[in-house]
Scaffold this motif. Structure first.
Motif, PDB file in Angstrom:
ATOM      1  N   ASN A  54       1.351  -1.137 -16.844  1.00 44.77           N
ATOM      2  CA  ASN A  54       1.339   0.035 -15.968  1.00 44.77           C
ATOM      3  C   ASN A  54       0.318   1.057 -16.443  1.00 44.77           C
ATOM      4  O   ASN A  54      -0.431   1.631 -15.649  1.00 44.77           O
ATOM      5  CB  ASN A  54       2.733   0.669 -15.927  1.00 44.77           C
ATOM      6  CG  ASN A  54       3.731  -0.175 -15.164  1.00 44.77           C
ATOM      7  OD1 ASN A  54       3.686  -1.396 -15.224  1.00 44.77           O
ATOM      8  ND2 ASN A  54       4.639   0.448 -14.451  1.00 44.77           N
ATOM      9  N   THR A  55       0.301   1.293 -17.764  1.00 45.52           N
ATOM     10  CA  THR A  55      -0.636   2.265 -18.329  1.00 45.52           C
ATOM     11  C   THR A  55      -2.078   1.856 -18.072  1.00 45.52           C
ATOM     12  O   THR A  55      -2.918   2.675 -17.670  1.00 45.52           O
ATOM     13  CB  THR A  55      -0.396   2.402 -19.842  1.00 45.52           C
ATOM     14  OG1 THR A  55       0.966   2.785 -20.071  1.00 45.52           O
ATOM     15  CG2 THR A  55      -1.325   3.444 -20.448  1.00 45.52           C
ATOM     16  N   ILE A 115      -2.984   2.346 -14.384  1.00 46.76           N
ATOM     17  CA  ILE A 115      -3.097   3.772 -14.048  1.00 46.76           C
ATOM     18  C   ILE A 115      -4.415   4.346 -14.566  1.00 46.76           C
ATOM     19  O   ILE A 115      -5.094   5.118 -13.873  1.00 46.76           O
ATOM     20  CB  ILE A 115      -1.906   4.561 -14.617  1.00 46.76           C
ATOM     21  CG1 ILE A 115      -0.618   4.152 -13.912  1.00 46.76           C
ATOM     22  CG2 ILE A 115      -2.126   6.051 -14.474  1.00 46.76           C
ATOM     23  CD1 ILE A 115      -0.602   4.437 -12.434  1.00 46.76           C
ATOM     24  N   ALA A 164       0.847   2.582  -9.139  1.00 42.76           N
ATOM     25  CA  ALA A 164       2.005   2.474 -10.028  1.00 42.76           C
ATOM     26  C   ALA A 164       3.115   1.661  -9.368  1.00 42.76           C
ATOM     27  O   ALA A 164       3.737   0.795  -9.999  1.00 42.76           O
ATOM     28  CB  ALA A 164       2.510   3.869 -10.403  1.00 42.76           C
ATOM     29  N   SER A 209       4.343  -2.263 -10.532  1.00 40.91           N
ATOM     30  CA  SER A 209       5.761  -2.467 -10.843  1.00 40.91           C
ATOM     31  C   SER A 209       6.366  -3.507  -9.916  1.00 40.91           C
ATOM     32  O   SER A 209       7.172  -4.343 -10.334  1.00 40.91           O
ATOM     33  CB  SER A 209       6.529  -1.141 -10.724  1.00 40.91           C
ATOM     34  OG  SER A 209       6.063  -0.200 -11.665  1.00 40.91           O
TER      35      SER A 209
END
Length: 373
Positions: free
Chosen positions: A45-46, A49, A117, A121
């Protein structure tokens, strides 16, 4: 000689899934999903982003900076008017308008980051919201559980990933800034706008490199999280058996139900034997009871059939009610394997059955004649 003994709590290092060797069933996976147990990497996710933010800044950064610059210029121009009016409400209106303009300007950035995001996910775990992980659990406050988490391979992996991130990020920042130093030294010849553009460009460049490096770490982390998840939901052989029992029912109970059904079916079948015209046997293994009512059926029907024990019971029942038993091995086997109970015999067997019935009827006629005499 004195030996100093030290107690070491080895249970902290014991495998939590000791004895769990079977892969999780679909029900086990569904239950784990409801509890919020999924294979998910926050590092992925990081990385997404970071890369997404830099990409959006490349696309919309110029528009955003230009819009913010116009809003700031407008705000500066109205400062003398605000001071001359000395009206607090007018000042609040101007501030609210400036804030709304900035929010509207940043909407593409926020919406883009939200979609990214949510998308990453969703790709990892799908969409099935649950609030169970948010419920307070007193077991989490157990200090022994906390110590186990500290002294575990999970913490070791987390530490390695953290060191890797720090090392990569530091290396990337150092090399990018080092390559930009000649440009930074000429900032005195640049306009403020050019300085800002160069600084933003450097930050975005760092972001792209950092995002790419984090993606590599994120893939490693995701594979580990997947492995850890699969290992955590493994089941013991006993758990698999218990789940099968709960889903399909206890085999012993199902066996008893089937036995009762067979007994009921056998009882009903035996009640039909006295209405048969003839019993055809092979003679030791098979027994088939045939009934023919010309006014009711277009062809003879099989009212009972059985093999071995059931065949013996059919023959005993037939003897009790003085029903003729005829031996015909090929016909008995054919009837047993091709005709179900309460079904008419097939047309290709009409001739063979007619011969048997003719024999039975002739024997009945002879018996009746003897009785009349």
């Amino acid at each position: 000689m004195t030996v100093n003994a030290y107690y070491l709590p080895l249970q902290f290092f014991a495998a939590e899934n000791e004895g769990k060797t079977e892969k999780a069933t679909s029900k086990k996976r569904e239950d784990a999903r409801k509890k919020g147990q999924v294979a998910k990497s926050t590092e992925l996710n990081t990385a997404v982003i970071i890369i997404g933010f830099c990409a959006l800044m490349v696309l919309f950064g110029g528009y955003m900076l230009e819009t913010i610059e116009l809003n700031l210029a407008r705000s500066i121009r109205v400062i003398p008017d605000v001071l001359s009016r000395n009206d607090n409400q007018y000042l609040l209106i101007l501030l609210s308008e400036a804030i709304v303009n900035i929010v509207i300007t940043c909407i593409p950035l926020w919406m883009g980051l939200f979609i990214m995001a949510f998308g990453i996910s969703y790709v990892q775990v799908g969409y099935k919201p649950t609030f169970e992980p948010l419920q307070p659990k007193f077991s989490k406050m157990n200090p022994l559980t906390g110590i186990k988490k500290i002294i575990s391979k999970d913490m070791l992996v987390t530490l390695v990933l953290a060191l890797g991130k720090v090392t990569l990020l530091g290396t990337i920042i150092f090399n990018v800034i080092k390559s930009q130093i000649p440009i930074f030294l000429n900032f005195y010849d640049f306009t403020p706008a050019q300085v800002l553009i160069n600084i933003c460009s450097t930050i975005i460049r760092i972001g792209f490199f950092a995002g790419g490096a984090f993606t590599i770490l994120a893939v490693v982390d995701y594979l580990y999280q997947k492995y850890k998840y699969e290992d955590s939901i493994k089941m013991t052989k006993q758990e698999v058996k218990e789940e099968y029992k709960n889903a399909e029912g206890d085999p012993q109970i199902k066996g008893k139900i089937r036995q009762k059904m067979r007994e009921g079916s056998l009882k009903r079948m035996m009640q039909s034997v006295p209405q048969a015209d003839v019993i055809i046997t092979n003679p030791t293994h098979f027994a088939i009871a045939i009934q023919y009512e010309p006014n009711k059926n277009t062809a003879p029907i099989v009212v009972a059939k059985g093999v071995d024990y059931v065949a013996q019971k059919i023959k005993e029942k037939a003897k009790e009610h003085h029903i003729h038993i005829v031996e015909n091995k090929p016909l008995a086997r054919t009837l047993y394997y091709t005709v179900d109970i309460d079904k008419e015999i097939p047309q290709e067997l009409y001739g063979a059955i007619a011969e048997v019935l003719a024999l039975v009827y002739s024997l009945e006629d002879k018996k009746a004649n003897r009785r009349r005499k």
